[in-house]
Design a protein around this motif. Sequence first.
Motif, PDB file in Angstrom:
ATOM      1  N   VAL A 294      70.039 -20.592   5.586  1.00 47.23           N
ATOM      2  CA  VAL A 294      69.448 -20.139   6.806  1.00 47.23           C
ATOM      3  C   VAL A 294      68.892 -21.020   7.705  1.00 47.23           C
ATOM      4  O   VAL A 294      67.796 -21.513   6.984  1.00 47.23           O
ATOM      5  CB  VAL A 294      68.723 -18.924   6.661  1.00 47.23           C
ATOM      6  N   ASN A 295      69.063 -21.661   8.819  1.00 42.62           N
ATOM      7  CA  ASN A 295      68.713 -22.288   9.736  1.00 42.62           C
ATOM      8  C   ASN A 295      67.721 -21.364  10.618  1.00 42.62           C
ATOM      9  O   ASN A 295      68.252 -20.479  11.283  1.00 42.62           O
ATOM     10  CB  ASN A 295      69.501 -23.165  10.531  1.00 42.62           C
ATOM     11  N   TYR A 296      66.427 -21.652  10.665  1.00 44.31           N
ATOM     12  CA  TYR A 296      65.700 -20.989  11.871  1.00 44.31           C
ATOM     13  C   TYR A 296      64.719 -21.752  12.588  1.00 44.31           C
ATOM     14  O   TYR A 296      63.900 -22.742  11.875  1.00 44.31           O
ATOM     15  CB  TYR A 296      64.797 -19.768  11.026  1.00 44.31           C
ATOM     16  N   TYR A 297      64.846 -21.576  13.647  1.00 43.84           N
ATOM     17  CA  TYR A 297      63.891 -22.269  14.600  1.00 43.84           C
ATOM     18  C   TYR A 297      63.294 -21.503  15.656  1.00 43.84           C
ATOM     19  O   TYR A 297      62.006 -21.915  15.950  1.00 43.84           O
ATOM     20  CB  TYR A 297      64.826 -23.493  15.433  1.00 43.84           C
ATOM     21  N   GLN A 298      63.889 -20.655  16.230  1.00 40.17           N
ATOM     22  CA  GLN A 298      63.145 -19.661  17.376  1.00 40.17           C
ATOM     23  C   GLN A 298      63.797 -18.370  17.338  1.00 40.17           C
ATOM     24  O   GLN A 298      64.929 -18.167  16.861  1.00 40.17           O
ATOM     25  CB  GLN A 298      63.589 -20.602  18.676  1.00 40.17           C
ATOM     26  N   PRO A 299      63.150 -17.328  17.813  1.00 40.62           N
ATOM     27  CA  PRO A 299      63.636 -16.093  18.049  1.00 40.62           C
ATOM     28  C   PRO A 299      64.407 -15.792  19.384  1.00 40.62           C
ATOM     29  O   PRO A 299      64.483 -16.962  20.164  1.00 40.62           O
ATOM     30  CB  PRO A 299      62.384 -15.126  18.352  1.00 40.62           C
ATOM     31  N   ARG A 300      65.055 -14.825  19.711  1.00 35.13           N
ATOM     32  CA  ARG A 300      65.918 -14.382  20.687  1.00 35.13           C
ATOM     33  C   ARG A 300      65.147 -13.115  21.220  1.00 35.13           C
ATOM     34  O   ARG A 300      65.158 -12.254  20.608  1.00 35.13           O
ATOM     35  CB  ARG A 300      67.289 -14.364  20.272  1.00 35.13           C
ATOM     36  N   ARG A 301      64.567 -13.397  22.498  1.00 34.73           N
ATOM     37  CA  ARG A 301      64.087 -12.125  23.168  1.00 34.73           C
ATOM     38  C   ARG A 301      64.961 -11.639  24.262  1.00 34.73           C
ATOM     39  O   ARG A 301      65.502 -12.366  25.238  1.00 34.73           O
ATOM     40  CB  ARG A 301      62.805 -12.572  24.048  1.00 34.73           C
ATOM     41  N   SER A 318      76.864 -11.759  29.330  1.00 32.95           N
ATOM     42  CA  SER A 318      77.198 -10.817  30.168  1.00 32.95           C
ATOM     43  C   SER A 318      76.866  -9.269  29.776  1.00 32.95           C
ATOM     44  O   SER A 318      76.835  -8.462  30.692  1.00 32.95           O
ATOM     45  CB  SER A 318      78.900 -10.789  30.286  1.00 32.95           C
ATOM     46  N   PHE A 319      76.234  -9.253  28.585  1.00 36.23           N
ATOM     47  CA  PHE A 319      75.975  -7.618  27.933  1.00 36.23           C
ATOM     48  C   PHE A 319      74.594  -7.567  27.857  1.00 36.23           C
ATOM     49  O   PHE A 319      74.099  -6.696  27.331  1.00 36.23           O
ATOM     50  CB  PHE A 319      76.823  -7.666  26.634  1.00 36.23           C
ATOM     51  N   PHE A 320      73.989  -8.744  28.104  1.00 37.91           N
ATOM     52  CA  PHE A 320      72.117  -8.620  27.766  1.00 37.91           C
ATOM     53  C   PHE A 320      71.628  -9.849  28.733  1.00 37.91           C
ATOM     54  O   PHE A 320      72.338 -10.666  29.153  1.00 37.91           O
ATOM     55  CB  PHE A 320      71.971  -8.859  26.289  1.00 37.91           C
ATOM     56  N   SER A 321      70.490  -9.566  28.751  1.00 42.57           N
ATOM     57  CA  SER A 321      69.578 -10.418  29.676  1.00 42.57           C
ATOM     58  C   SER A 321      68.295 -11.000  28.671  1.00 42.57           C
ATOM     59  O   SER A 321      67.972 -10.591  27.762  1.00 42.57           O
ATOM     60  CB  SER A 321      68.828 -10.361  31.030  1.00 42.57           C
ATOM     61  N   TYR A 322      67.910 -12.236  28.716  1.00 39.86           N
ATOM     62  CA  TYR A 322      66.651 -12.775  28.180  1.00 39.86           C
ATOM     63  C   TYR A 322      65.465 -12.608  28.840  1.00 39.86           C
ATOM     64  O   TYR A 322      65.437 -12.349  30.216  1.00 39.86           O
ATOM     65  CB  TYR A 322      66.922 -14.492  27.885  1.00 39.86           C
ATOM     66  N   TYR A 323      64.407 -12.470  28.045  1.00 36.32           N
ATOM     67  CA  TYR A 323      63.120 -12.425  28.777  1.00 36.32           C
ATOM     68  C   TYR A 323      62.044 -13.224  27.900  1.00 36.32           C
ATOM     69  O   TYR A 323      62.277 -13.615  26.809  1.00 36.32           O
ATOM     70  CB  TYR A 323      62.466 -10.896  28.748  1.00 36.32           C
ATOM     71  N   GLN A 324      60.922 -13.675  28.593  1.00 38.62           N
ATOM     72  CA  GLN A 324      59.999 -14.376  27.945  1.00 38.62           C
ATOM     73  C   GLN A 324      58.677 -13.406  27.466  1.00 38.62           C
ATOM     74  O   GLN A 324      58.201 -12.628  28.279  1.00 38.62           O
ATOM     75  CB  GLN A 324      59.554 -15.419  28.970  1.00 38.62           C
ATOM     76  N   ASP A 325      58.168 -13.537  26.361  1.00 44.43           N
ATOM     77  CA  ASP A 325      57.113 -12.850  25.799  1.00 44.43           C
ATOM     78  C   ASP A 325      56.001 -13.690  26.433  1.00 44.43           C
ATOM     79  O   ASP A 325      55.847 -14.759  26.287  1.00 44.43           O
ATOM     80  CB  ASP A 325      57.233 -13.059  24.351  1.00 44.43           C
ATOM     81  N   PRO A 326      55.132 -12.646  27.220  1.00 44.17           N
ATOM     82  CA  PRO A 326      54.040 -13.484  27.826  1.00 44.17           C
ATOM     83  C   PRO A 326      53.036 -14.141  26.880  1.00 44.17           C
ATOM     84  O   PRO A 326      52.199 -14.975  27.220  1.00 44.17           O
ATOM     85  CB  PRO A 326      53.411 -12.286  28.515  1.00 44.17           C
ATOM     86  N   GLN A 327      53.096 -13.746  25.693  1.00 43.57           N
ATOM     87  CA  GLN A 327      52.058 -14.174  24.460  1.00 43.57           C
ATOM     88  C   GLN A 327      52.681 -15.517  23.534  1.00 43.57           C
ATOM     89  O   GLN A 327      52.133 -15.795  22.877  1.00 43.57           O
ATOM     90  CB  GLN A 327      51.740 -13.474  23.677  1.00 43.57           C
ATOM     91  N   ARG A 328      53.705 -15.996  24.242  1.00 47.66           N
ATOM     92  CA  ARG A 328      54.565 -16.652  23.397  1.00 47.66           C
ATOM     93  C   ARG A 328      53.789 -18.208  23.123  1.00 47.66           C
ATOM     94  O   ARG A 328      53.224 -18.772  24.072  1.00 47.66           O
ATOM     95  CB  ARG A 328      56.047 -16.907  23.756  1.00 47.66           C
ATOM     96  N   ARG A 329      54.156 -18.672  22.136  1.00 47.73           N
ATOM     97  CA  ARG A 329      53.790 -20.254  21.771  1.00 47.73           C
ATOM     98  C   ARG A 329      55.062 -21.112  22.030  1.00 47.73           C
ATOM     99  O   ARG A 329      56.034 -20.564  21.414  1.00 47.73           O
ATOM    100  CB  ARG A 329      53.291 -20.333  20.479  1.00 47.73           C
ATOM    101  N   MET A 330      55.023 -22.112  22.648  1.00 46.32           N
ATOM    102  CA  MET A 330      56.115 -22.944  23.003  1.00 46.32           C
ATOM    103  C   MET A 330      56.074 -24.412  22.520  1.00 46.32           C
ATOM    104  O   MET A 330      54.875 -24.917  22.453  1.00 46.32           O
ATOM    105  CB  MET A 330      56.177 -22.918  24.321  1.00 46.32           C
TER     106      MET A 330
END
Length: 463
Positions: A294-301, A318-330
């Motif tokens: 399992v390779n893990y780097y980041q979540p998908r919002r 085409s079937f969804f959009s991304y959003y940004q968690d306002p509390q995210r750490r980058m």
Amino acid sequence: MTQYSFPDNFLWGAATSATQTEGSIAHDGKSDNIWDFWFKQCPNKFHDGVGPTVTSDFYQQYHNDIQLMRKLNFNSFRTSLSWSRLMPDGENINPQAVDFYNDVIDDLLLAGIEPIINLFHFDMPMHLQNKGGWENPSIIEAFSHYAQTAFELFGDRVKRFTTFNEPIVPVEMGYLNTYHYPAVVDMKRAVTVAYHSMLASAKAIEAFKELNTDGEIGIILNLTPSYPRSERKEDQQAAHIADLFYNRSFLDPSVYGYYPKDLIDLLDQYQLLPERVDGDEALLKANTVDFLGVNYYQPRRVKHRDEPIDETILTPESFFSYYQDPQRRMNPYRGWEIYERGLYDIAMRIKAEYNNIPWYVSENGMGVSAEERFMNDEGMIEDDYRIEFYQEHLKWLHLAIDEGANCFGFHTWTFIDNWSWLNAYKNRYGFYRLDLTTQERSLKKSGLWYSDVAKRNGFSYDD
């Protein structure tokens, strides 16, 4: 201080790949893969014009590099074979490649380091790409032949093989985006590539089982949790679709031997189903994996897509959009969100939904640019940010194991700063800094920390 101790015989090490480390040495018999070809055609696409010609020169420096691994107390190391090095024309075996890989495996074992050998890491041989690559169904038998050759040559000493590393990436980056060769956007072709990859994986597993060795075979997937924006059913459905495309399209056939019905129905609705032949279902069902990487780097919002679907240019987005968690750490250098709990959520999902199949963390890491800014007077890069990144992920992994997750190891990306596709050396991930001019390796602070973790089979942390 809290002590985090891991199970006995836990694997500690790092991961890399052939193309990203070996380099292409003149007269060594290797043929071009898609990266060699693309760099020759379009060097301007690669960061600072750095291609895969030299990388970290593992092909010539492996003896020394394996000793450097030993100094970090690795008990395991994952890399890949180069298909275009081992079988340059797809039929005949390159004896220089056999000598090289035999030496690498033997050196690792002599150093007390278990080799985990992956068969395919984004590096399609160019002579096969010219015939359609993963789009051509003949690739399934070609890959099986290559896999069987590798098992026969190295299976007496390699006890863990994997078929693919992140098979979604050539699909996503080469057929839904223009970041990997052949750099086209065509979802019908992308689905075909994904399907043939899964059939090829199953065919390789079949060849492995027929040899009746005492080893195990798995697959490495980048499992990225898809978190919905809200409890609204529209957002939940969007996250479900993202999960179908980017996780379950490879996870379910690898572990269960069949595809999710929801995914089949969605592809059928938009006339995206690949061509199937008799025997495909039986092949998948009979040849599931023994374990997962399992390779893990980041979540998908993910959130509901408000715009209507444009059926003329379909992609998964085409079937969804991304959003940004306002509390995210980058991580601002890579542009990825840092969300350590995601690793725990993956572990719990594998336990609950995938029979708690044995698995290990096959990649986890933090890429940072211009790390020389953090070099001390003695010439060591003090990458405390990387140590903190690993500590936080390992805390969540430790909790998952305490709650019954069947995880047997943790590999970082990576050992020595290595070449990274179009990004080349823009971001560095290694425990050892690589000087591109001299090829000198120098230990970073994170390497000292990880060496102690591997030696103690755990770490102390001030919570």
